[in-house]
Write a protein that holds these residues in place. Structure first.
Motif, PDB file in Angstrom:
ATOM      1  N   PHE A   1       0.816  -1.211   0.000  1.00 23.31           N
ATOM      2  CA  PHE A   1       0.000   0.000   0.000  1.00 23.31           C
ATOM      3  C   PHE A   1       0.857   1.272   0.000  1.00 23.31           C
ATOM      4  O   PHE A   1       0.379   2.332   0.359  1.00 23.31           O
ATOM      5  N   ALA A   2       2.091   1.181  -0.445  1.00 18.68           N
ATOM      6  CA  ALA A   2       2.970   2.356  -0.509  1.00 18.68           C
ATOM      7  C   ALA A   2       2.498   3.370  -1.547  1.00 18.68           C
ATOM      8  O   ALA A   2       2.956   4.511  -1.543  1.00 18.68           O
ATOM      9  N   PHE A   3       1.568   2.982  -2.396  1.00 24.38           N
ATOM     10  CA  PHE A   3       1.036   3.898  -3.405  1.00 24.38           C
ATOM     11  C   PHE A   3       0.049   4.910  -2.830  1.00 24.38           C
ATOM     12  O   PHE A   3      -0.321   5.869  -3.501  1.00 24.38           O
ATOM     13  N   LEU A   4      -0.414   4.733  -1.594  1.00 21.96           N
ATOM     14  CA  LEU A   4      -1.458   5.604  -1.053  1.00 21.96           C
ATOM     15  C   LEU A   4      -1.062   7.083  -0.963  1.00 21.96           C
ATOM     16  O   LEU A   4      -1.838   7.943  -1.387  1.00 21.96           O
ATOM     17  N   PRO A   5       0.110   7.453  -0.419  1.00 16.82           N
ATOM     18  CA  PRO A   5       0.438   8.890  -0.394  1.00 16.82           C
ATOM     19  C   PRO A   5       0.493   9.543  -1.781  1.00 16.82           C
ATOM     20  O   PRO A   5      -0.144  10.587  -1.974  1.00 16.82           O
ATOM     21  N   PRO A   6       1.192   8.961  -2.778  1.00 14.18           N
ATOM     22  CA  PRO A   6       1.168   9.630  -4.085  1.00 14.18           C
ATOM     23  C   PRO A   6      -0.217   9.619  -4.729  1.00 14.18           C
ATOM     24  O   PRO A   6      -0.606  10.594  -5.384  1.00 14.18           O
TER      25      PRO A   6
END
Length: 190
Positions: free
Chosen positions: A49-54
């Protein structure tokens, strides 16, 4: 692939603020508890889920991306038991916040078409921002004597950059459609 755009009204500016805080909480919880692949057991997981901030930065505005990345990192580190005040609050929090801020500054779906070329640009920006973030976090961990720089760089790069580069462009159009259906009058980015 059909180009996608959104309209932006002067109306509801509270919507993206609330959603960015909810996104930050979800990011922290998901990073702490929903990472099934252990790269270094108990220490570094593949953050799917590292895509959440961008993603939130692009959809809701650069401030929302910053809030999601920064608060998400603090929540994650507290839940995971890896909170180190100087590292978590300064280096890790700010650098992960930048992974949401920079794409949010560069890409505004209300002012651009999300076609194939735009999605490739989003992936490239996520790669560059991810490399800078991982380098800074790895340097901080090396300075604190926790991990050697290149060791941390390799594992953190796999952990964070891969999901950002794949997930953000893959999910931006479907997430935009969901936002448009939930808020058809539009909203002001934060």
């Amino acid at each position: 692939m059909q180009p996608t755009t959104i309209s932006q009204s002067e109306g509801n500016s509270l919507f993206p603020i609330v959603l960015s805080i909810v996104g930050a909480a979800a990011t922290g919880v998901l990073w702490a508890y929903a990472n099934p692949i252990q790269l270094v057991p108990g220490v570094i997981q593949w953050r799917i889920f590292a895509f959440l901030p961008p993603l939130l930065g692009i959809l809701l505005g650069w401030r929302s991306g910053l809030i999601c990345g920064y608060l998400g990192t603090i929540i994650w580190s507290l839940l995971a038991g890896t909170f180190i005040p100087a590292h978590s609050l300064i280096v890790d929090g700010i650098m992960v916040g930048l992974t949401g801020l920079i794409p949010g500054l560069l890409f505004d779906p209300a002012k651009m078409k999300l076609d194939r070329a735009a999605l490739v640009k989003i992936a490239v920006v996520c790669l560059i921002v991810g490399l800078v973030m991982v380098a800074a976090v790895s340097a901080s961990l090396a300075y604190l004597g926790i991990f050697p720089f290149w060791w941390a760089f390799g594992y953190l790069g796999l952990s964070d950059i891969v999901p950002m580069v794949i997930g953000t462009p893959l999910l931006v159009i479907p997430a935009l459609k969901i936002l448009k259906s939930a808020h058809p009058a539009g909203f002001k980015r934060f």
